[in-house]
Design an enzyme around this catalytic site. Sequence first.
Site, PDB file in Angstrom:
ATOM      1  CB  SER A 166      -1.846 -39.988 -17.677  1.00 50.36           C
ATOM      2  OG  SER A 166      -1.450 -40.262 -18.882  1.00 50.36           O
ATOM      3  CG  ASP A 223       3.436 -50.209 -24.321  1.00 51.63           C
ATOM      4  OD1 ASP A 223       3.388 -50.612 -25.396  1.00 51.63           O
ATOM      5  OD2 ASP A 223       2.721 -49.132 -24.093  1.00 51.63           O
TER       6      ASP A 223
END
Length: 710
Positions: free
Chosen positions: A192, A304
């Site tokens: 992205s 993450d």
Amino acid sequence: MGGLCSKESVMDAPPAGPGPGPIPAQMLQKSQSQSLKELIALAAKEDDAPLVHAVISRTASNAKPTKPTSNNVVVTANNGEAAAPAATTKEAVEKTAPPVVVITSSSSLSKSYSIAGAPTHHRRATVDVNGGAADHGMQVISSVPQGFSGEHVIAGWPSWLTSVAGEIVEGWLPRRADTFERLDKIGQGTYSNVYKARDLQTGKIVALKRVRFVNMDPESVRFMAREIHILRRLDHPNVIKLEGIVTSRLSHSLYLVFEYMEHDLAGLAALSGQRFTEPQVKCFMAQILEGLRHCHARGVLHRDIKGSNLLIDDNGVLRIADFGLATFFDPAKRQPMTSRVVTLWYRPPELLLGATEYGVAVDLWSTGCILAELLAGKPIMPGQTEIEQLHKIFKLCGSPSEDYWAKAKLPDVTLFKPQRPYRRKIAETFKDFSPTALALLDTLLAIEPSARGTAASALDSEFFRTKPLPCDPASLPKYPPSKEYDAKLRGQEASRQNTTAVGGKGSASSKPGRDDTKATQAQDAIADYQRRHARTNQKSTSHHYSSQEDSVPGFRIEPPPAVTGRGPATMQTAGFGSTWYRNDQRGVPRTSSSVRASQLTSQRSYAHSRGTDLHPSSSAVRNANSRYNRLDVAEPATAVVRPGSSHQKDLGMRDTSAGFGAKNKRIHYSGPLVPPGGNMEDMLKEHERQIQQAVRKARVEKEKTNRHHY
Ligand SMILES: Nc1ncnc2c1ncn2[C@@H]1O[C@H](COP(=O)(O)OP(=O)(O)OP(=O)(O)O)[C@@H](O)[C@H]1O
């Protein structure tokens, strides 16, 4: 749509969850309506609009919201995208292609939608289909193309999204792209680009994360859908809030609208001379843990946690972001998940050892790494490869007990078990830390996952209750813009200036300088390529994210500001997985000039598994892993761990002739992705070929499985 938001929005309750939920009677009573004719006229004017045409509503105060079905909604659709009520507005019908779907309304039913991304005070809109006309059954019933729900047709979501993951937009209406003014690019993720933008309806600055799909591959859409699904499940001050979704029908992309956050923890730590005080560290840690407690309570593992995913606004409020690798989990159920998650420096030992059943402890380990990093001023275990990471963990935290090895149902355990145990050295390594900080760190960095406790128990620790107490977020200094991405840009700019300066002098050294920079850029391109395709591969898909993202219909694009280099491109002492220089993980040693070019390189998210929890034995995973970072035994000897290397010896790994362990036993070693002297062009071609092959194979297997099931 813009008009719809501002004119017709009357309810301010945001959706409670993925679905719209029941609408209280008083809210319905308050609702205003807009004639369908007006709506159609509005929609007809839009060229790249999420074509919102009609949402049924009767003002019956006790109406129970019901999914539009074949007998309660009035819409016609053209390929599921353009819709108009048949025989209701002549001009509108004439403007559309022949009706595909006509659904009728025959009962007093109401439906209310949230306008995704609309300001809170007009998040819901109701529209009177019949313009207040008398209740009577209408129109013919036809099937919905491609099996997606009529509700979505009405709401104006593109069919490529709703046919694959309609549930994620349930209860929301899309925003259109031209209701935002795009400003700077502020971040770049693996799949992205993130832009700063102004919401033209509210004037508010937001972050738009653009996810683009080529070929509308259903797997990649589903993949992204999970991130949205998870984000919609979460609602907490310390978790980034998805405020809406913008669709861009023509460019086949989606924008996720988030509140804009000025900083990230990685960027803050990289600010020159930045060292946090203990109250500040406690303030950040408390916010991380509060956010995590919420995620875990809602059944979400982040997977993450790292500095660049911890965003901070100008008021010192920290929010956990980037749920691209997150997953739903149920601690009561055994569910295999991929072990190929979490950025390397923050990855717990069980994942490095290949665990496929795990829980909240993985996020707590990463949080422990962040705690130590905040206090120490630099990353504590900056491994270059998985094997080195494991080695660093064992050296600091001690190697697992015999009991652990015996109980661990981990693949390849014997290969990673050190010949001699390692002693735990946390207290002696961090002797400057306060006793309460050490105690919390000791818990979070427990080798045994269950000993790490929970976010709630960490919040309850003495660390947060003893003086100095956590500071108030609002009392944190007002930092200059500091994002990992800014730091990277500064580094690139400094490198460019350096190269230009050297080249300008025409010195003998100029040429190697330029070449090195070029080589680094090529390596970066390869790494990006690999990251994207590794994710793709593991998902058994073939989606490609386009890099041509700057001409998005519907956006007013301002010229990008020149990169001014807001600070010196000096090497920072703090890393947070982003600004800490490391040797090139891709295996080609960098020269000083190439180091300068990329010294602020990110420690990127682990690229193999963009969310999908494939069982590691699936062929897609095998294929992907065999090529990216992890090398199968059968791969040529390009792995970093060579026979007799110190890591191998220290870890007591078998010293096989090839250095890759026994045949037929898959061992994953990280290694350089580009062998020294390798030809970039050929590497890229070869990777492309392998990817295609892997994708084909995965597809065939999937088809086989499908055939088997039906
Ligand atoms: N709400 C926001 N406000 C400001 N900046 C943001 C916001 N969300 C993301 N960013 C910036 O964009 C970057 C990339 O966003 P994000 O991490 O969500 O994308 P990604 O594709 O999942 O990245 P990755 O490959 O690192 O996992 C972030 O590191 C951050 O700097």
